[in-house]
Motif scaffolding. Structure first.
Motif, PDB file in Angstrom:
ATOM      1  N   ARG A  11       0.843  -1.203   0.000  1.00 46.04           N
ATOM      2  CA  ARG A  11       0.000   0.000   0.000  1.00 46.04           C
ATOM      3  C   ARG A  11       0.879   1.255   0.000  1.00 46.04           C
ATOM      4  O   ARG A  11       0.639   2.190  -0.762  1.00 46.04           O
ATOM      5  CB  ARG A  11      -0.914  -0.022   1.230  1.00 46.04           C
ATOM      6  CG  ARG A  11      -1.853   1.142   1.345  1.00 46.04           C
ATOM      7  CD  ARG A  11      -2.703   1.003   2.627  1.00 46.04           C
ATOM      8  NE  ARG A  11      -3.657   2.073   2.740  1.00 46.04           N
ATOM      9  CZ  ARG A  11      -3.394   3.280   3.260  1.00 46.04           C
ATOM     10  NH1 ARG A  11      -2.190   3.539   3.737  1.00 46.04           N
ATOM     11  NH2 ARG A  11      -4.331   4.199   3.316  1.00 46.04           N
ATOM     12  N   GLU A  47      -8.365   0.942  -3.787  1.00 44.36           N
ATOM     13  CA  GLU A  47      -7.215   0.549  -2.975  1.00 44.36           C
ATOM     14  C   GLU A  47      -6.924  -0.943  -3.087  1.00 44.36           C
ATOM     15  O   GLU A  47      -5.779  -1.348  -3.320  1.00 44.36           O
ATOM     16  CB  GLU A  47      -7.437   0.919  -1.507  1.00 44.36           C
ATOM     17  CG  GLU A  47      -6.300   0.485  -0.608  1.00 44.36           C
ATOM     18  CD  GLU A  47      -6.490   0.855   0.855  1.00 44.36           C
ATOM     19  OE1 GLU A  47      -5.759   0.294   1.677  1.00 44.36           O
ATOM     20  OE2 GLU A  47      -7.359   1.688   1.174  1.00 44.36           O
ATOM     21  N   VAL A  51      -3.378  -2.263  -4.619  1.00 46.73           N
ATOM     22  CA  VAL A  51      -2.448  -2.961  -3.721  1.00 46.73           C
ATOM     23  C   VAL A  51      -2.252  -4.405  -4.168  1.00 46.73           C
ATOM     24  O   VAL A  51      -1.135  -4.927  -4.131  1.00 46.73           O
ATOM     25  CB  VAL A  51      -2.932  -2.872  -2.256  1.00 46.73           C
ATOM     26  CG1 VAL A  51      -2.056  -3.698  -1.343  1.00 46.73           C
ATOM     27  CG2 VAL A  51      -2.958  -1.417  -1.796  1.00 46.73           C
TER      28      VAL A  51
END
Length: 138
Positions: A11, A47, A51
């Motif tokens: 991340r 996200e 990631v």
């Protein structure tokens, strides 16, 4: 679902990459680059997908995160979403581009969780003190 340290390292790497690749636009308030600097994925950036792609590109260590890693790009709050009393939102403020929108119930729920932790810690300290007194009386 608890995520691994490797997830959070990926991340951080994804955020760093996006900050470097998005052009700086000084005229636009809180453009995607600014929002990424605060560790928040702007609208239009998923996200989990980003990631996951990073995790397939490169291998990241599963060792516990260092203090620096935990405090970079909002990672600690990503690890502990229950500590945020509401929802993160992108604002129009240049000084505070990320705000928290929450209700009184959100705040009370967050604080109650902390009270429970505090009560448990206090109970544990009392038991330790009692055990120490018994050891000293022997």
């Amino acid at each position: 679902m608890k995520k691994s340290p490797a997830y959070y390292r990926a991340r951080i790497a994804a955020i760093e990459e996006n900050i470097q690749t998005i052009a700086a636009d000084r005229d636009e308030k809180n453009n995607d680059r600014v929002v990424f600097r605060y560790g928040v994925f702007p609208t239009g950036y998923d996200e989990a997908t980003i990631v996951a792609e990073k995790l397939t590109e490169k291998s990241f260590s599963d060792e516990p995160l260092t203090f620096e890693e935990q405090t970079r790009f909002n990672t600690w709050f990503a690890m502990h979403p229950e500590k945020v009393a509401g929802l993160e939102q992108i604002t129009t403020s240049r000084e505070f581009p990320i705000g928290i929108k929450g209700s009184k119930e959100d705040i009370l729920r967050t604080i109650k969780g902390k009270e429970t932790d505090f009560a448990f810690a206090l109970q544990l300290q009392k038991k330790r003190a009692t055990a120490k007194l018994k050891m000293l009386s022997l």
